[in-house]
Design a protein around this motif. Structure first.
Motif, PDB file in Angstrom:
ATOM      1  N   GLY A   1      32.020  27.364  -7.717  1.00  0.00           N
ATOM      2  CA  GLY A   1      30.621  27.576  -7.362  1.00  0.00           C
ATOM      3  C   GLY A   1      29.952  28.740  -8.057  1.00  0.00           C
ATOM      4  N   PRO A   2      30.545  29.956  -8.055  1.00  0.00           N
ATOM      5  CA  PRO A   2      29.860  31.103  -8.656  1.00  0.00           C
ATOM      6  C   PRO A   2      29.522  30.919 -10.131  1.00  0.00           C
ATOM      7  CG  PRO A   2      31.560  31.854  -7.156  1.00  0.00           C
ATOM      8  CD  PRO A   2      31.724  30.383  -7.271  1.00  0.00           C
ATOM      9  N   SER A   3      30.469  30.466 -10.933  1.00  0.00           N
ATOM     10  CA  SER A   3      30.149  30.226 -12.344  1.00  0.00           C
ATOM     11  C   SER A   3      29.225  29.022 -12.487  1.00  0.00           C
ATOM     12  CB  SER A   3      31.422  30.024 -13.168  1.00  0.00           C
ATOM     13  OG  SER A   3      32.164  28.923 -12.682  1.00  0.00           O
ATOM     14  N   GLY A   4      29.429  28.001 -11.635  1.00  0.00           N
ATOM     15  CA  GLY A   4      28.560  26.831 -11.677  1.00  0.00           C
ATOM     16  C   GLY A   4      27.116  27.145 -11.343  1.00  0.00           C
ATOM     17  N   SER A   5      26.889  28.228 -10.597  1.00  0.00           N
ATOM     18  CA  SER A   5      25.516  28.615 -10.259  1.00  0.00           C
ATOM     19  C   SER A   5      24.753  29.087 -11.483  1.00  0.00           C
ATOM     20  CB  SER A   5      25.528  29.728  -9.208  1.00  0.00           C
ATOM     21  OG  SER A   5      25.876  30.977  -9.791  1.00  0.00           O
ATOM     22  N   LEU A   6      25.482  29.452 -12.537  1.00  0.00           N
ATOM     23  CA  LEU A   6      24.864  30.018 -13.738  1.00  0.00           C
ATOM     24  C   LEU A   6      24.752  29.034 -14.890  1.00  0.00           C
ATOM     25  CD1 LEU A   6      26.997  33.313 -13.860  1.00  0.00           C
ATOM     26  CD2 LEU A   6      24.763  33.025 -12.758  1.00  0.00           C
ATOM     27  N   ASN A   7      25.703  28.110 -14.997  1.00  0.00           N
ATOM     28  CA  ASN A   7      25.907  27.492 -16.299  1.00  0.00           C
ATOM     29  C   ASN A   7      25.444  26.060 -16.489  1.00  0.00           C
ATOM     30  OD1 ASN A   7      27.881  25.871 -15.073  1.00  0.00           O
ATOM     31  ND2 ASN A   7      29.549  27.242 -15.639  1.00  0.00           N
ATOM     32  N   ALA A   8      25.036  25.362 -15.431  1.00  0.00           N
ATOM     33  CA  ALA A   8      24.790  23.921 -15.560  1.00  0.00           C
ATOM     34  C   ALA A   8      23.702  23.598 -16.578  1.00  0.00           C
ATOM     35  CB  ALA A   8      24.436  23.320 -14.203  1.00  0.00           C
ATOM     36  N   GLY A   9      22.637  24.379 -16.578  1.00  0.00           N
ATOM     37  CA  GLY A   9      21.563  24.115 -17.538  1.00  0.00           C
ATOM     38  C   GLY A   9      22.028  24.277 -18.968  1.00  0.00           C
ATOM     39  N   PHE A  10      22.760  25.359 -19.242  1.00  0.00           N
ATOM     40  CA  PHE A  10      23.255  25.601 -20.587  1.00  0.00           C
ATOM     41  C   PHE A  10      24.315  24.577 -20.983  1.00  0.00           C
ATOM     42  CE2 PHE A  10      21.175  29.606 -19.911  1.00  0.00           C
ATOM     43  CZ  PHE A  10      20.827  30.048 -21.176  1.00  0.00           C
ATOM     44  N   ALA A  11      25.194  24.231 -20.062  1.00  0.00           N
ATOM     45  CA  ALA A  11      26.297  23.338 -20.387  1.00  0.00           C
ATOM     46  C   ALA A  11      25.832  21.905 -20.624  1.00  0.00           C
ATOM     47  CB  ALA A  11      27.338  23.376 -19.271  1.00  0.00           C
ATOM     48  N   PHE A  12      24.853  21.448 -19.850  1.00  0.00           N
ATOM     49  CA  PHE A  12      24.529  20.022 -19.872  1.00  0.00           C
ATOM     50  C   PHE A  12      23.054  19.705 -20.115  1.00  0.00           C
ATOM     51  CE2 PHE A  12      27.700  20.777 -16.319  1.00  0.00           C
ATOM     52  CZ  PHE A  12      28.801  20.731 -17.171  1.00  0.00           C
ATOM     53  N   GLY A  13      22.158  20.638 -19.817  1.00  0.00           N
ATOM     54  CA  GLY A  13      20.729  20.334 -19.887  1.00  0.00           C
ATOM     55  C   GLY A  13      20.076  20.613 -21.221  1.00  0.00           C
ATOM     56  N   ILE A  14      20.586  21.592 -21.965  1.00  0.00           N
ATOM     57  CA  ILE A  14      19.907  22.022 -23.198  1.00  0.00           C
ATOM     58  C   ILE A  14      20.307  21.182 -24.399  1.00  0.00           C
ATOM     59  CG2 ILE A  14      19.628  23.945 -24.816  1.00  0.00           C
ATOM     60  CD1 ILE A  14      19.859  25.873 -22.503  1.00  0.00           C
TER      61      ILE A  14
END
Length: 441
Positions: free
Chosen positions: A119-132
């Motif tokens: 959860g903690p790392s997932g709170s930061l990275n979803a946009g960068f990992a999959f959205g951009i």
């Protein structure tokens, strides 16, 4: 605090960190690992369990990571070097952006999961990992100019929005509609998205929508404004694990989106989504394997000191047997993940997708099974402490609740097992055809 000393507890670190030879890790990779561990520990890992208890990672953490370019590693390798240099971004903790490869990506994802919680790392990275990535890989120059400067620097936040209440792994059956307005200048969106990580605080979603008829051919991908945009309503969902991830339900009621926000062309949606999935599944596999490592090494440490029936748990053969079975699964999984990361460094994007797409799906499914085995083992060996949300077993109890979040998102387990074999059969048929043609010559 010692950031670079390997933990002596068995199963607690990948072999290269324990000082064993590695065919994959260069001195440059090792330097990055040490710098990454220091940064992640100070700014995330040491507070992760506390923030997971509270349910939210403070917003300043996202800005700190962006300030140091430490969310860029979530994107597929190679990175969008031209765009990053235009924005004055030349390195990530000393690694030149043009030198970034998938081994660095694996190191980063492993270090970001060292709390044992997704959860903690997932709170930061979803946009960068999959959205951009879909924007810079498939978007027009004009679309990139509008969105990438703010998304890549973290001035605006993004997410990926594919899953719906009735369409998760079955992407081809997405029902959110995007119909052109009478003047042809906008799409009008109606529908809903569910279980969207980071959605609640995202300015934009890279969203799968239906612009055409039924099935995969009718899908497209749009950049959709979220926060404060007319017709968009969002609420956080209560989930059993990954509590800090910001899992969100998004409702779209006559939402106007400029036609120019389309990524690629109408009907390109399935191709864009499927290409994105390979990276998503790989980084999930790395993080999940580290979670399994945290759970199992915690159990190992506990068994060395906990006494029962006049001896430590480690003195009990049945305990050693459980640890051995889980440990074999864990180390085998890590060896496979490292192998895939290395292969991606040395294959073209097209060949990597062709050769490794099915295997990456299988690796993601298997990593979640391994996490389940290690987390179950840890909770059982912690006994009553492992069933308690406070005290000695708090962490392993939380890791076990994270397991469904590994087995379902990114393609649920059974779907990926089936997909992997279908992909391997396709590869076989293609190679068999080549052999039969060459035999005729």
């Amino acid at each position: 605090m010692a950031y670079n000393s390997p933990n002596p507890i068995p199963f607690s670190e990948p072999p290269y960190i324990r000082g064993l030879p590695s065919p994959y890790i260069t001195p440059a990779h090792r330097r990055f690992q040490q710098a990454c561990r220091k940064f992640a520990t100070e700014n995330l890992i040491q507070h992760a369990l506390e923030w997971e208890r509270e349910g939210t990672v403070p917003e300043h953490v996202f800005h700190t990571f962006c300030k140091h370019n430490m969310l860029l590693p979530n994107m597929p390798a190679p990175l969008p070097v031209d765009w990053l240099k235009r924005l004055g971004i030349n390195d990530i903790l000393g690694v030149k952006v043009e030198d970034w490869d998938y081994i660095y990506t694996g190191i980063y994802c492993d270090e970001m999961a060292r709390s044992g919680l997704s959860g903690p790392s997932g709170s930061l990275n979803a946009g960068f990992a999959f959205g951009i990535a879909p924007i810079y890989k498939f978007g027009s120059t004009q679309l990139q100019e509008r969105f990438l400067p703010e998304l890549l620097t973290g001035k605006k936040r993004g997410c990926i929005a594919i899953t719906e209440p009735e369409a998760g792994s079955d992407v081809a059956n997405i029902t959110t509609t995007a119909v052109k307005s009478a003047d042809g200048q906008h799409y009008i969106l109606n529908g809903s998205k569910k279980w969207i990580t980071n959605g609640i605080w995202s300015d934009y979603a890279t969203m799968a929508v239906r612009t055409g008829g039924p099935g995969a051919a009718g899908l497209s991908v749009l950049v959709v404004p979220l926060k404060g945009h007319p017709g968009v309503s969002m609420r956080r969902l209560k989930v059993s694990g990954q509590i800090t991830g910001g899992t969100t339900y998004i409702e779209l009621d006559d939402v106007k989106v400029p036609v120019s926000n389309i990524i690629g062309k109408e009907g390109d949606g399935m191709r864009i989504i499927m290409t994105n999935f390979n990276h998503e599944r790989l980084v999930i596999s790395v993080g999940v394997t580290r979670q399994a490592r945290v759970a199992l090494s915690a159990a190992f440490s506990y068994c060395l000191k906990r006494e029962a029936f006049g001896k430590t748990l480690m003195d009990q053969p049945v305990v050693r047997h459980r640890l051995a079975k889980a440990g074999a699964e864990l180390e085998s999984m890590w060896a496979w993940v490292e192998q895939i990361l290395y292969q991606l460094v040395h294959l073209s994007k097209e060949e990597g997708d062709r050769q490794l797409g099915g295997l990456t799906a299988l690796a993601k499914a298997k990593s979640a099974m391994v996490l389940n085995e290690c987390a179950q083992t840890a909770v059982l060996l912690f006994g009553g402490n492992g069933f308690t949300k406070t005290g000695q077993g708090e962490l392993v109890e939380a890791i076990l609740r994270d397991v469904p979040g590994a087995r379902i998102p990114g393609g649920s387990e059974d779907v990926l097992l089936d997909l992997s074999i279908r992909q391997l059969v396709k590869l076989y048929q293609a190679e068999e055809k080549k052999l039969s043609q060459s035999a005729k010559i």
